[in-house]
Design a protein around this motif. Structure first.
Motif, PDB file in Angstrom:
ATOM      1  N   GLY A 178      52.885  47.455  30.426  1.00 49.19           N
ATOM      2  CA  GLY A 178      51.985  48.570  30.698  1.00 49.19           C
ATOM      3  C   GLY A 178      52.677  49.664  31.488  1.00 49.19           C
ATOM      4  O   GLY A 178      52.531  50.859  31.178  1.00 49.19           O
TER       5      GLY A 178
ATOM      6  N   GLU B 135      51.715  43.032  32.117  1.00 49.75           N
ATOM      7  CA  GLU B 135      51.648  43.967  33.244  1.00 49.75           C
ATOM      8  C   GLU B 135      52.875  44.871  33.280  1.00 49.75           C
ATOM      9  O   GLU B 135      52.767  46.086  33.471  1.00 49.75           O
TER      10      GLU B 135
ATOM     11  N   ASP C 128      53.634  53.358  29.927  1.00 49.32           N
ATOM     12  CA  ASP C 128      53.146  54.562  30.602  1.00 49.32           C
ATOM     13  C   ASP C 128      54.294  55.498  30.954  1.00 49.32           C
ATOM     14  O   ASP C 128      54.174  56.725  30.833  1.00 49.32           O
TER      15      ASP C 128
ATOM     16  N   TYR D 207      46.623  42.389  26.045  1.00 54.09           N
ATOM     17  CA  TYR D 207      47.147  43.626  26.607  1.00 54.09           C
ATOM     18  C   TYR D 207      46.120  44.754  26.469  1.00 54.09           C
ATOM     19  O   TYR D 207      45.814  45.201  25.376  1.00 54.09           O
ATOM     20  N   ARG D 208      45.584  45.180  27.588  1.00 51.79           N
ATOM     21  CA  ARG D 208      44.648  46.298  27.687  1.00 51.79           C
ATOM     22  C   ARG D 208      43.532  46.211  26.637  1.00 51.79           C
ATOM     23  O   ARG D 208      43.130  47.223  26.046  1.00 51.79           O
TER      24      ARG D 208
END
Length: 276
Positions: free
Chosen positions: A102, A99, A106, A86-87
């Motif tokens: 995320g 995905e 956010d 993850y990122r």
């Protein structure tokens, strides 16, 4: 991974409150209140195809988003999830879950001004065994944890984790809005008898669209949702067609924009066709 997340929290002075008990009335007051999502029986034109015939098609994907993982439904022997970092944080999640998380993370930062922390994501068999040894009956047995599939996330914000997560605005928003991003509260207060677990407002599970909206909007559990899909019947909801089928030959709509095939770990496949 869990260890990486724990290191981040330790470095930031994060204090995690766990294993407290919320009164039932508080659970009800703070949990999601959603409008019911309409699901109707459908009768699309279909064609018969084999699983092998679907593989490799540009608009067809296979995923594990609707696996039932619970006591009595352990992961298949040799199961290996498709994981993503993850990122580039070292926190591993199933690829679709990463995905979707995320986008959820956010949104929480934007709407609540609060950063979400992932306390637990993917666990190896050895890590799950260590959790079971540490937490006893409250933890899932090895092979029966959604964390081993990378589909489950335990979330927190600074100073509030476990049951206290829902006392925060971010926790309330996650419980109210997570289905927009393909997640459900896996162990809701209304489903304890079906899941075998008490209310866990911090534990989200990826199931994808439109399933998350149907489950949360109609106050269902994953167990109840899968059971509600009569084998071989097609259902329509929000621009999707859904069917639960078994066998090597599947009936799929003759026309669709995209199609996903997900084994349910109960001997069938859930076919999800986006039509609008």
């Amino acid at each position: 991974m869990r260890s990486a997340a724990a290191a981040v929290l330790a470095a930031s002075g994060f204090f995690l409150v766990t294993r407290t008990t919320l009164p039932f009335r508080l659970e009800r007051a703070l949990s999601a209140k959603k409008e019911r999502v309409t699901v109707t029986e459908a009768h699309p034109e279909t064609v018969s195809v084999t699983l092998d015939g679907l593989k490799g098609k540009e608009n067809v994907t296979f995923d594990t988003s609707l696996l039932m993982i619970s006591p009595g439904h352990p992961l298949p022997d040799g199961f290996v999830p498709e994981l993503s970092d993850y990122r580039d944080t070292g926190v591993l999640m199933e690829t679709n879950t990463a995905e979707a998380y995320g986008a959820l993370s956010d949104a929480i930062l934007s709407d609540c001004g609060t950063k979400l922390y992932v306390i637990a994501s993917y666990r190896t068999e050895e890590e799950q065994e260590a959790v079971k040894d540490s937490e006893g009956e409250v933890a899932a047995a090895v092979g029966e944890s959604e964390h081993q599939a990378g589909l489950a996330l335990d979330l927190a914000v600074r100073g509030y984790g476990g049951p206290s997560f829902i006392r925060t605005e971010a926790g309330k928003t996650v419980n109210r809005e997570c289905s927009r991003y393909g997640f459900i509260i896996r162990y809701p207060f209304w489903g304890e008898k079906e899941t075998g677990f008490s209310f866990e407002p911090w534990h989200v599970r990826y199931v994808g669209h439109p399933h998350a909206g149907i489950i949360m909007g109609n106050r269902m559990t994953l167990e109840a949702y899968l059971s509600s899909l009569a084998p071989g019947v097609w259902y329509s909801s929000g621009g999707y067609l859904i069917s639960r089928q078994s066998g090597e030959a599947l009936e799929i709509p003759s026309s669709f924009l995209s199609l996903t095939v997900s084994p349910d770990n109960c001997g069938r496949y859930v076919i999800t066709a986006k039509t609008e």
